[in-house]
Design an enzyme around this catalytic site. Sequence first.
Site, PDB file in Angstrom:
ATOM      1  CG  HIS A   1       1.218   4.992   4.552  1.00 43.95           C
ATOM      2  ND1 HIS A   1       0.565   4.881   5.751  1.00 43.95           N
ATOM      3  CD2 HIS A   1       1.951   3.859   4.420  1.00 43.95           C
ATOM      4  CE1 HIS A   1       0.896   3.722   6.325  1.00 43.95           C
ATOM      5  NE2 HIS A   1       1.730   3.085   5.533  1.00 43.95           N
TER       6      HIS A   1
ATOM      7  CG  HIS B   1      -0.165  -0.185   2.529  1.00 40.70           C
ATOM      8  ND1 HIS B   1       0.229  -1.428   2.958  1.00 40.70           N
ATOM      9  CD2 HIS B   1       0.268   0.686   3.473  1.00 40.70           C
ATOM     10  CE1 HIS B   1       0.856  -1.328   4.113  1.00 40.70           C
ATOM     11  NE2 HIS B   1       0.913  -0.053   4.442  1.00 40.70           N
TER      12      HIS B   1
END
Length: 137
Positions: free
Chosen positions: A100, A98
């Site tokens: 951020h 992922h």
Amino acid sequence: MNCIFCNIINKQEAAEVLFENDKIISFLDIRPVNYGHTLVIPKIHYENFLSVSYDDLSRLIEATQILCNALVKSLEPDGFNIVANNGTAAGQSVFHFHFHIIPRFNTDEFKFRPMIKKYNNGLMKEYADKIRLAINS
Ligand code: 5GP
Ligand code: ZN
């Protein structure tokens, strides 16, 4: 495998979803560094940056730019960080890759202030040679 992000994708776990398409989902981080701290993830479970397929990486980058634009428009931060932690040593705690996106404000208390190292006596070239060799092998 029990992955909290896969559970969010499958709607088995609640999340404040901001954006979703066939390949990507984005939602608010439950423990924000600043309000609006956003995660952007591929729907396929890849452990880290190196394992993400080129196609999904392109779609991830595209979605990340959409989310950055939306955060800038809606929250008017002074800046933002895009961060990806890879490996426990780098602070990764959820092993589903992922990005951020962290909205940043001139007044916020969140600082990246590493202890800067110094290259001595050809050490910089030594490191560069090592990395260049890996690129070409
Ligand atoms: P990492 O440490 O792997 O770079 O980042 C994982 C992030 O996922 C953390 O910032 C953490 O707050 C967030 N997170 C962990 N569990 C959940 C959850 O159940 N829901 C949401 N929205 N975020 C989560
Ligand atoms: Zn997963």
